[in-house]
Design a protein around this motif. Structure first.
Motif, PDB file in Angstrom:
ATOM      1  N   ASN A   1       0.859  -1.182   0.000  1.00 33.71           N
ATOM      2  CA  ASN A   1       0.000   0.000   0.000  1.00 33.71           C
ATOM      3  C   ASN A   1       0.895   1.231   0.000  1.00 33.71           C
ATOM      4  N   VAL A   2       1.010   1.851  -1.156  1.00 38.21           N
ATOM      5  CA  VAL A   2       1.863   3.024  -1.321  1.00 38.21           C
ATOM      6  C   VAL A   2       1.252   4.216  -0.597  1.00 38.21           C
ATOM      7  N   SER A   3      -0.073   4.346  -0.683  1.00 40.34           N
ATOM      8  CA  SER A   3      -0.821   5.391   0.013  1.00 40.34           C
ATOM      9  C   SER A   3      -2.245   4.875   0.212  1.00 40.34           C
ATOM     10  N   ASN A   4      -3.134   5.720   0.730  1.00 40.29           N
ATOM     11  CA  ASN A   4      -4.518   5.305   0.948  1.00 40.29           C
ATOM     12  C   ASN A   4      -5.241   4.937  -0.344  1.00 40.29           C
ATOM     13  N   ASP A   5      -4.773   5.468  -1.465  1.00 36.71           N
ATOM     14  CA  ASP A   5      -5.453   5.214  -2.733  1.00 36.71           C
ATOM     15  C   ASP A   5      -4.526   4.647  -3.815  1.00 36.71           C
ATOM     16  N   HIS A   6      -3.480   3.949  -3.393  1.00 41.66           N
ATOM     17  CA  HIS A   6      -2.525   3.407  -4.369  1.00 41.66           C
ATOM     18  C   HIS A   6      -1.879   2.132  -3.833  1.00 41.66           C
ATOM     19  N   GLN A   7      -1.983   1.068  -4.622  1.00 41.29           N
ATOM     20  CA  GLN A   7      -1.363  -0.219  -4.296  1.00 41.29           C
ATOM     21  C   GLN A   7      -0.455  -0.655  -5.435  1.00 41.29           C
ATOM     22  N   ILE A   8       0.621  -1.335  -5.082  1.00 47.78           N
ATOM     23  CA  ILE A   8       1.446  -2.045  -6.048  1.00 47.78           C
ATOM     24  C   ILE A   8       1.384  -3.516  -5.642  1.00 47.78           C
ATOM     25  N   VAL A   9       0.857  -4.350  -6.537  1.00 47.38           N
ATOM     26  CA  VAL A   9       0.597  -5.746  -6.214  1.00 47.38           C
ATOM     27  C   VAL A   9       1.313  -6.632  -7.228  1.00 47.38           C
ATOM     28  N   THR A  10       2.067  -7.614  -6.736  1.00 43.66           N
ATOM     29  CA  THR A  10       2.770  -8.552  -7.613  1.00 43.66           C
ATOM     30  C   THR A  10       2.020  -9.875  -7.633  1.00 43.66           C
ATOM     31  N   PHE A  11       1.827 -10.393  -8.841  1.00 44.23           N
ATOM     32  CA  PHE A  11       1.127 -11.655  -9.057  1.00 44.23           C
ATOM     33  C   PHE A  11       2.041 -12.663  -9.736  1.00 44.23           C
ATOM     34  N   ASP A  12       2.016 -13.905  -9.284  1.00 47.45           N
ATOM     35  CA  ASP A  12       2.527 -15.019 -10.068  1.00 47.45           C
ATOM     36  C   ASP A  12       1.392 -15.436 -10.990  1.00 47.45           C
ATOM     37  N   VAL A  13       1.667 -15.491 -12.282  1.00 46.41           N
ATOM     38  CA  VAL A  13       0.632 -15.807 -13.270  1.00 46.41           C
ATOM     39  C   VAL A  13       0.447 -17.313 -13.358  1.00 46.41           C
ATOM     40  N   GLU A  14      -0.798 -17.747 -13.221  1.00 45.58           N
ATOM     41  CA  GLU A  14      -1.124 -19.164 -13.369  1.00 45.58           C
ATOM     42  C   GLU A  14      -1.680 -19.468 -14.751  1.00 45.58           C
ATOM     43  N   LYS A  15      -2.396 -18.485 -15.347  1.00 42.64           N
ATOM     44  CA  LYS A  15      -2.948 -18.687 -16.686  1.00 42.64           C
ATOM     45  C   LYS A  15      -3.116 -17.345 -17.382  1.00 42.64           C
ATOM     46  N   MET A  16      -2.623 -17.256 -18.615  1.00 35.38           N
ATOM     47  CA  MET A  16      -2.780 -16.057 -19.441  1.00 35.38           C
ATOM     48  C   MET A  16      -3.964 -16.256 -20.378  1.00 35.38           C
ATOM     49  N   PHE A  17      -4.752 -15.193 -20.536  1.00 34.39           N
ATOM     50  CA  PHE A  17      -5.864 -15.213 -21.485  1.00 34.39           C
ATOM     51  C   PHE A  17      -5.625 -14.250 -22.635  1.00 34.39           C
ATOM     52  N   LYS A  18      -4.857 -13.181 -22.358  1.00 36.57           N
ATOM     53  CA  LYS A  18      -4.592 -12.186 -23.394  1.00 36.57           C
ATOM     54  C   LYS A  18      -3.339 -11.408 -23.007  1.00 36.57           C
ATOM     55  N   GLY A  19      -2.540 -11.057 -23.995  1.00 37.43           N
ATOM     56  CA  GLY A  19      -1.329 -10.275 -23.744  1.00 37.43           C
ATOM     57  C   GLY A  19      -0.092 -11.143 -23.714  1.00 37.43           C
TER      58      GLY A  19
END
Length: 103
Positions: A23-41
């Motif tokens: 939580n960078v601030s009250n209105d900003h998050q940086i979240v890291t995900f391990d990808v299990e399945k891609m649908f696009k991109g």
């Protein structure tokens, strides 16, 4: 929720598990995900999601270990995506409850 509409609207769509959540601030998050399945991109092992809460439809991600479908747009930074002005993610449990299916 119409998942096909979301597939058309966003540049990156994946299902993954949160590995870190800052939580960078009250209105900003940086979240890291391990990808299990891609649908696009571009297929990556992980994505960093820039979540700036900017309206009443915005939402926070939960803690590490929670799984989500994420609908986002690319940034100039490799492996980083940005959410739109509203919550463009769905928890695994909510997707199951509403029988949301992505192919």
């Amino acid at each position: 929720m119409n998942p096909e509409k979301y597939l058309e609207q966003y540049e990156v769509v994946f299902f993954g598990v949160i590995t870190s959540n800052e939580n960078v601030s009250n209105d900003h998050q940086i979240v890291t995900f391990d990808v299990e399945k891609m649908f696009k991109g571009e297929s990556n092992d992980y994505y960093i999601v820039d979540n700036k809460l900017s309206g009443t439809c915005s939402g926070y991600f939960d803690n590490a270990g929670t799984k989500y479908y994420v609908f986002a747009n690319k940034t100039e930074i490799p492996n980083q995506v940005r959410l739109s002005h509203f919550s463009s993610f769905v928890s695994e449990s909510m997707a199951e409850e509403f029988r949301m299916v992505l192919e």
